[in-house]
Design an enzyme around this catalytic site. Sequence first.
Site, PDB file in Angstrom:
ATOM      1  N   TYR A 101       5.773  -5.695   1.128  1.00 26.89           N
ATOM      2  CA  TYR A 101       5.845  -5.540  -0.331  1.00 26.89           C
ATOM      3  C   TYR A 101       7.251  -5.921  -0.780  1.00 26.89           C
ATOM      4  O   TYR A 101       8.248  -5.476  -0.193  1.00 26.89           O
ATOM      5  CB  TYR A 101       5.545  -4.093  -0.754  1.00 26.89           C
ATOM      6  CG  TYR A 101       5.748  -3.902  -2.243  1.00 26.89           C
ATOM      7  CD1 TYR A 101       4.676  -4.031  -3.119  1.00 26.89           C
ATOM      8  CD2 TYR A 101       7.015  -3.653  -2.777  1.00 26.89           C
ATOM      9  CE1 TYR A 101       4.863  -3.911  -4.494  1.00 26.89           C
ATOM     10  CE2 TYR A 101       7.212  -3.534  -4.140  1.00 26.89           C
ATOM     11  CZ  TYR A 101       6.135  -3.664  -4.988  1.00 26.89           C
ATOM     12  OH  TYR A 101       6.317  -3.559  -6.344  1.00 26.89           O
ATOM     13  N   GLU A 189       6.493  -8.874  -8.843  1.00 17.64           N
ATOM     14  CA  GLU A 189       6.220  -8.392  -7.486  1.00 17.64           C
ATOM     15  C   GLU A 189       5.361  -9.332  -6.672  1.00 17.64           C
ATOM     16  O   GLU A 189       4.510 -10.055  -7.208  1.00 17.64           O
ATOM     17  CB  GLU A 189       5.644  -6.962  -7.530  1.00 17.64           C
ATOM     18  CG  GLU A 189       4.188  -6.869  -7.510  1.00 17.64           C
ATOM     19  CD  GLU A 189       3.604  -5.439  -7.521  1.00 17.64           C
ATOM     20  OE1 GLU A 189       4.316  -4.415  -7.564  1.00 17.64           O
ATOM     21  OE2 GLU A 189       2.376  -5.369  -7.482  1.00 17.64           O
TER      22      GLU A 189
END
Length: 378
Positions: A101, A189
Amino acid sequence: MKLHEYQSKRIFADHGVPIPQGDIATTPEQARIIAEKIGGKVVVKSQVLVGGRGKAGGIKLAKDADEAEELARQILGMDIKGLTVETVLIDQAANIKKEIYLGVVIDRALQKPIIIGSSEGGVEIEEVAKTKPEAIIHLPIGIRTGLMDYQARNLAHDLGLRRTHITQFVGIVEGLYRAFISTDASLAEINPLVVTGEGKLLAVDGKIVLDDNALFRHPNLNKLRDIQEETPSEREARKIDINFIKLDGEIGCMVNGAGLAMATMDITKHYGGEPANFLDIGGGAKADKVTAALRIILDDPKVKAVLFNIFGGITRCDEVAKGILEALEQVQTNVPMVARLVGTNEEEGRRILAEANIPTASSLGEAAEKAVALARGV
Ligand code: GDP
Ligand code: MN
């Protein structure tokens, strides 16, 4: 404003972040053509503005163009968390060895951007934060200095990346950060950023949320808006320049001023109610705006009572009271209401409402308590 995965990834790619080869399709036939061009395995990915598409059946792996067409036929038109899939992204499938992530957000407390990294990629970061908070790395970025090379290197190390991947990773973190800054995003993201079997790093999923207040600086990005992102009532509100966010409760709130609207929601909750919305009609709202706002609130069948909280400064209480009456002439409703009007022309405002049998309250606490009682039919 949220951008779709494919839009976000194209912006990332413009800033040097590697993404899979791919394109979007709105028909199964288009999906086939794209898959043929890519050759080999592809992923068919629904483009809807919600997370967890994978779990919802909106992301499927196809072994060839035939299967890609078939899967696109299944996924197009599918309902995912209330949104209809109108577009699919056909991407070359990645041979995934590791999922990371990587995100950039504004940290309000620190008043600066922070980069967030986790070796637990692929799942929603909120989930990791709950179950394994120690697996999340926070990296504050000085707004004057920007992202420093050593910070990205340390992050690579902390995420357990091999030495052979560090240079690639640093380039990706820098690219993501530049994308975040140059679009005035509030979130950028990559989840997951994957390490492939071939030893390459690749942004498999992407998400950008833009700061609406900065959109005027980005006419090209504003054009990317998907009207599906907003509920019909939110769209209506934006047209007439009212700040409105739909929530799940039963107390409709009409307030002038964002801070006061937040306080109104807090007090409603304090007295055991749940706000049905956040609504700021703004300063100086006249009767027509109040009418439009009330219509939007009452459009929600879950609303069991309406709470008006008006602090009259530039906004005049009598104007708001007139607006409420005008609205009630146009919108037939049995939903009970209570108003707290304080400030400019408050007596006049209260008198107008009293004539129409709408109760007023002298304090916000009293008004909220009344609204909660009215919603319960007391
Ligand atoms: P999300 O569910 O909306 O977050 O969509 P993602 O694009 O992140 O996909 C969810 C998951 O599907 C990823 O974490 C991967 O595990 C898997 N996935 C996505 N793309 C590929 C791919 O190209 N190859 C493989 N093997 N898995 C993929
Ligand atoms: Mn994802």
